[in-house]
Design a protein around this motif. Structure first.
Motif, PDB file in Angstrom:
ATOM      1  N   ALA A  77      13.646   3.200  -1.448  1.00  0.00           N
ATOM      2  CA  ALA A  77      12.698   2.118  -1.667  1.00  0.00           C
ATOM      3  C   ALA A  77      11.366   3.239  -0.880  1.00  0.00           C
ATOM      4  O   ALA A  77      10.311   2.891  -1.645  1.00  0.00           O
ATOM      5  CB  ALA A  77      13.263   1.089  -0.689  1.00  0.00           C
ATOM      6  N   SER A  78      11.626   3.743   0.244  1.00  0.00           N
ATOM      7  CA  SER A  78      10.342   4.346   0.785  1.00  0.00           C
ATOM      8  C   SER A  78      10.327   5.468  -0.486  1.00  0.00           C
ATOM      9  O   SER A  78       8.243   5.135  -0.081  1.00  0.00           O
ATOM     10  CB  SER A  78      10.799   5.703   2.023  1.00  0.00           C
ATOM     11  N   ALA A  79      10.682   6.209  -1.009  1.00  0.00           N
ATOM     12  CA  ALA A  79      10.376   7.185  -1.795  1.00  0.00           C
ATOM     13  C   ALA A  79       9.551   6.896  -2.851  1.00  0.00           C
ATOM     14  O   ALA A  79       8.180   6.669  -3.746  1.00  0.00           O
ATOM     15  CB  ALA A  79      10.953   8.253  -2.167  1.00  0.00           C
ATOM     16  N   ARG A  80       9.743   5.543  -3.582  1.00  0.00           N
ATOM     17  CA  ARG A  80       9.225   4.269  -4.356  1.00  0.00           C
ATOM     18  C   ARG A  80       7.958   3.968  -3.975  1.00  0.00           C
ATOM     19  O   ARG A  80       7.013   3.835  -4.271  1.00  0.00           O
ATOM     20  CB  ARG A  80      10.111   3.161  -5.125  1.00  0.00           C
ATOM     21  N   LEU A  81       7.422   3.249  -2.382  1.00  0.00           N
ATOM     22  CA  LEU A  81       6.837   2.897  -2.230  1.00  0.00           C
ATOM     23  C   LEU A  81       5.649   3.479  -1.763  1.00  0.00           C
ATOM     24  O   LEU A  81       4.981   3.328  -2.071  1.00  0.00           O
ATOM     25  CB  LEU A  81       7.467   2.174  -1.012  1.00  0.00           C
ATOM     26  N   LYS A  82       6.465   4.891  -1.703  1.00  0.00           N
ATOM     27  CA  LYS A  82       4.789   6.212  -1.019  1.00  0.00           C
ATOM     28  C   LYS A  82       3.705   6.280  -3.255  1.00  0.00           C
ATOM     29  O   LYS A  82       3.131   6.639  -3.595  1.00  0.00           O
ATOM     30  CB  LYS A  82       5.412   7.183  -0.928  1.00  0.00           C
ATOM     31  N   GLU A  83       5.072   6.228  -3.987  1.00  0.00           N
ATOM     32  CA  GLU A  83       5.040   6.307  -5.066  1.00  0.00           C
ATOM     33  C   GLU A  83       3.599   5.880  -5.398  1.00  0.00           C
ATOM     34  O   GLU A  83       2.745   5.502  -5.948  1.00  0.00           O
ATOM     35  CB  GLU A  83       5.690   6.797  -6.272  1.00  0.00           C
ATOM     36  N   ILE A  84       4.151   4.064  -5.321  1.00  0.00           N
ATOM     37  CA  ILE A  84       3.572   3.381  -5.296  1.00  0.00           C
ATOM     38  C   ILE A  84       1.777   3.433  -4.923  1.00  0.00           C
ATOM     39  O   ILE A  84       0.598   3.056  -4.860  1.00  0.00           O
ATOM     40  CB  ILE A  84       4.119   1.936  -5.292  1.00  0.00           C
ATOM     41  N   TYR A  85       1.819   3.786  -3.701  1.00  0.00           N
ATOM     42  CA  TYR A  85       0.618   3.393  -3.035  1.00  0.00           C
ATOM     43  C   TYR A  85       0.107   4.930  -3.677  1.00  0.00           C
ATOM     44  O   TYR A  85      -1.732   4.547  -3.121  1.00  0.00           O
ATOM     45  CB  TYR A  85       1.162   4.313  -1.294  1.00  0.00           C
ATOM     46  N   THR A  86       0.626   5.759  -3.720  1.00  0.00           N
ATOM     47  CA  THR A  86      -0.304   7.287  -4.539  1.00  0.00           C
ATOM     48  C   THR A  86      -1.492   6.585  -5.965  1.00  0.00           C
ATOM     49  O   THR A  86      -1.675   6.879  -5.811  1.00  0.00           O
ATOM     50  CB  THR A  86       0.439   8.198  -4.329  1.00  0.00           C
ATOM     51  N   GLN A  87      -0.586   5.690  -6.605  1.00  0.00           N
ATOM     52  CA  GLN A  87      -1.151   5.031  -7.443  1.00  0.00           C
ATOM     53  C   GLN A  87      -2.448   3.984  -7.220  1.00  0.00           C
ATOM     54  O   GLN A  87      -3.071   4.479  -8.070  1.00  0.00           O
ATOM     55  CB  GLN A  87      -0.269   4.435  -8.729  1.00  0.00           C
ATOM     56  N   TYR A  88      -2.123   3.246  -6.945  1.00  0.00           N
ATOM     57  CA  TYR A  88      -3.166   2.545  -5.750  1.00  0.00           C
ATOM     58  C   TYR A  88      -4.033   2.952  -5.304  1.00  0.00           C
ATOM     59  O   TYR A  88      -5.313   2.893  -5.767  1.00  0.00           O
ATOM     60  CB  TYR A  88      -2.069   1.671  -4.989  1.00  0.00           C
ATOM     61  N   GLU A  89      -3.983   4.241  -4.740  1.00  0.00           N
ATOM     62  CA  GLU A  89      -4.988   4.672  -4.088  1.00  0.00           C
ATOM     63  C   GLU A  89      -6.068   5.156  -4.805  1.00  0.00           C
ATOM     64  O   GLU A  89      -7.017   5.432  -4.760  1.00  0.00           O
ATOM     65  CB  GLU A  89      -4.613   5.575  -3.193  1.00  0.00           C
ATOM     66  N   ARG A  90      -5.345   5.449  -5.585  1.00  0.00           N
ATOM     67  CA  ARG A  90      -5.471   6.599  -6.870  1.00  0.00           C
ATOM     68  C   ARG A  90      -7.296   5.479  -7.971  1.00  0.00           C
ATOM     69  O   ARG A  90      -8.398   6.442  -8.252  1.00  0.00           O
ATOM     70  CB  ARG A  90      -4.631   7.751  -7.773  1.00  0.00           C
ATOM     71  N   MET A  91      -5.911   4.716  -7.964  1.00  0.00           N
ATOM     72  CA  MET A  91      -6.971   4.432  -8.718  1.00  0.00           C
ATOM     73  C   MET A  91      -8.096   3.439  -8.187  1.00  0.00           C
ATOM     74  O   MET A  91      -9.203   3.064  -8.830  1.00  0.00           O
ATOM     75  CB  MET A  91      -6.321   2.353  -9.747  1.00  0.00           C
ATOM     76  N   LYS A  92      -7.942   2.981  -6.950  1.00  0.00           N
ATOM     77  CA  LYS A  92      -9.195   2.360  -6.071  1.00  0.00           C
ATOM     78  C   LYS A  92      -9.944   3.114  -5.735  1.00  0.00           C
ATOM     79  O   LYS A  92     -11.714   3.224  -5.492  1.00  0.00           O
ATOM     80  CB  LYS A  92      -8.299   2.214  -4.259  1.00  0.00           C
ATOM     81  N   GLU A  93      -9.456   4.593  -5.442  1.00  0.00           N
ATOM     82  CA  GLU A  93     -10.808   5.416  -5.945  1.00  0.00           C
ATOM     83  C   GLU A  93     -11.610   5.663  -7.006  1.00  0.00           C
ATOM     84  O   GLU A  93     -12.724   6.105  -6.314  1.00  0.00           O
ATOM     85  CB  GLU A  93      -9.765   7.050  -5.261  1.00  0.00           C
ATOM     86  N   ARG A  94     -11.221   5.617  -7.750  1.00  0.00           N
ATOM     87  CA  ARG A  94     -11.896   5.708  -9.127  1.00  0.00           C
ATOM     88  C   ARG A  94     -12.573   4.536  -9.658  1.00  0.00           C
ATOM     89  O   ARG A  94     -13.527   5.001  -9.788  1.00  0.00           O
ATOM     90  CB  ARG A  94     -10.530   5.833 -10.444  1.00  0.00           C
ATOM     91  N   ILE A  95     -12.024   3.315  -8.731  1.00  0.00           N
ATOM     92  CA  ILE A  95     -13.042   2.025  -8.994  1.00  0.00           C
ATOM     93  C   ILE A  95     -14.150   2.261  -7.900  1.00  0.00           C
ATOM     94  O   ILE A  95     -15.629   2.022  -8.518  1.00  0.00           O
ATOM     95  CB  ILE A  95     -12.603   0.782  -8.392  1.00  0.00           C
ATOM     96  N   VAL A  96     -13.708   3.554  -6.524  1.00  0.00           N
ATOM     97  CA  VAL A  96     -14.675   3.560  -6.088  1.00  0.00           C
ATOM     98  C   VAL A  96     -16.231   4.052  -6.631  1.00  0.00           C
ATOM     99  O   VAL A  96     -17.385   4.062  -5.675  1.00  0.00           O
ATOM    100  CB  VAL A  96     -14.117   3.588  -4.159  1.00  0.00           C
ATOM    101  N   LEU A  97     -15.266   5.392  -7.412  1.00  0.00           N
ATOM    102  CA  LEU A  97     -16.383   6.441  -7.203  1.00  0.00           C
ATOM    103  C   LEU A  97     -16.609   6.468  -8.555  1.00  0.00           C
ATOM    104  O   LEU A  97     -18.168   6.468  -9.191  1.00  0.00           O
ATOM    105  CB  LEU A  97     -15.548   7.025  -7.995  1.00  0.00           C
ATOM    106  N   ALA A  98     -16.542   5.216  -9.597  1.00  0.00           N
ATOM    107  CA  ALA A  98     -17.342   3.910 -10.830  1.00  0.00           C
ATOM    108  C   ALA A  98     -18.336   4.247  -9.866  1.00  0.00           C
ATOM    109  O   ALA A  98     -19.517   3.558 -10.700  1.00  0.00           O
ATOM    110  CB  ALA A  98     -17.034   3.318 -10.985  1.00  0.00           C
ATOM    111  N   GLY A  99     -19.106   3.803  -8.900  1.00  0.00           N
ATOM    112  CA  GLY A  99     -20.423   2.889  -8.680  1.00  0.00           C
ATOM    113  C   GLY A  99     -20.707   1.762  -9.025  1.00  0.00           C
ATOM    114  O   GLY A  99     -21.942   1.475  -9.524  1.00  0.00           O
ATOM    115  N   LEU A 100     -19.841   0.267  -8.477  1.00  0.00           N
ATOM    116  CA  LEU A 100     -19.763  -0.692  -9.464  1.00  0.00           C
ATOM    117  C   LEU A 100     -20.861  -1.091  -8.404  1.00  0.00           C
ATOM    118  O   LEU A 100     -20.423  -1.252  -7.375  1.00  0.00           O
ATOM    119  CB  LEU A 100     -18.839  -1.342  -9.324  1.00  0.00           C
ATOM    120  N   ASP A 101     -21.654  -2.123  -9.022  1.00  0.00           N
ATOM    121  CA  ASP A 101     -22.296  -3.126  -8.506  1.00  0.00           C
ATOM    122  C   ASP A 101     -21.681  -4.703  -7.455  1.00  0.00           C
ATOM    123  O   ASP A 101     -20.123  -4.507  -8.177  1.00  0.00           O
ATOM    124  CB  ASP A 101     -23.791  -3.497  -9.392  1.00  0.00           C
ATOM    125  N   GLU A 102     -22.126  -5.237  -7.045  1.00  0.00           N
ATOM    126  CA  GLU A 102     -21.154  -6.669  -5.887  1.00  0.00           C
ATOM    127  C   GLU A 102     -20.666  -7.088  -7.304  1.00  0.00           C
ATOM    128  O   GLU A 102     -19.236  -7.739  -7.037  1.00  0.00           O
ATOM    129  CB  GLU A 102     -22.454  -7.185  -5.156  1.00  0.00           C
TER     130      GLU A 102
END
Length: 147
Positions: A77-102
């Protein structure tokens, strides 16, 4: 539906999946502690001699195997959780780097993570659906890198 929208919906799902796995890990750990605790409270059996002359406590052996099973479940379960967090952080970073307005950030969060309908988001933000559709299109273009 665009590919990016499917990814954004998945982004919203990842948060829920992580919460469920964290709960599973807590349950596995609690069961493990409960088993170990019950073993420690149980009276020790006289060691039974088995073939070959090695002393063995059958209750201890069973508890040890159960603890190993829970350890394996926690590790999986910890390994699955780590993979999910990795995917989540990747998409979060993609959104942040996109330069979206409020408004674009708010739309992405409310629509794809919180799963609120397009109309409800429009009402919440205070824009008409047409204007919100423009915000949506702009946000999706920025996230995909197509400006």
């Amino acid at each position: 539906m665009q590919k990016i929208e499917r990814e954004l919906y998945k982004y919203g799902d990842l948060k829920e999946q992580a919460r469920e796995i964290e709960e599973d890990i807590r349950e596995f750990a609690a069961k493990k502690v409960e088993i170990v605790d019950s073993m420690l409270r149980a009276p020790m059996m006289d060691r039974v001699r088995v073939q070959g002359g090695q002393p063995s406590d059958p209750v201890y052996d069973v508890v040890e195997k159960l603890v190993d099973v829970y350890d394996a479940q926690i590790a999986e379960a910890s390994a699955r959780l780590k993979e999910i967090y990795t995917q989540y952080e990747r998409m979060k970073e993609r959104i942040v780097l996109a330069g979206l307005d409020e408004y674009e950030r708010r739309y992405i969060k409310r629509r794809y993570v919180d799963r609120i309908s397009h109309m409800a988001v429009a009402s919440e933000i205070g824009y008409c659906e047409r204007q919100l559709s423009r915000i949506r299109a702009s946000a999706l273009k920025k996230i995909t890198g197509k400006r």
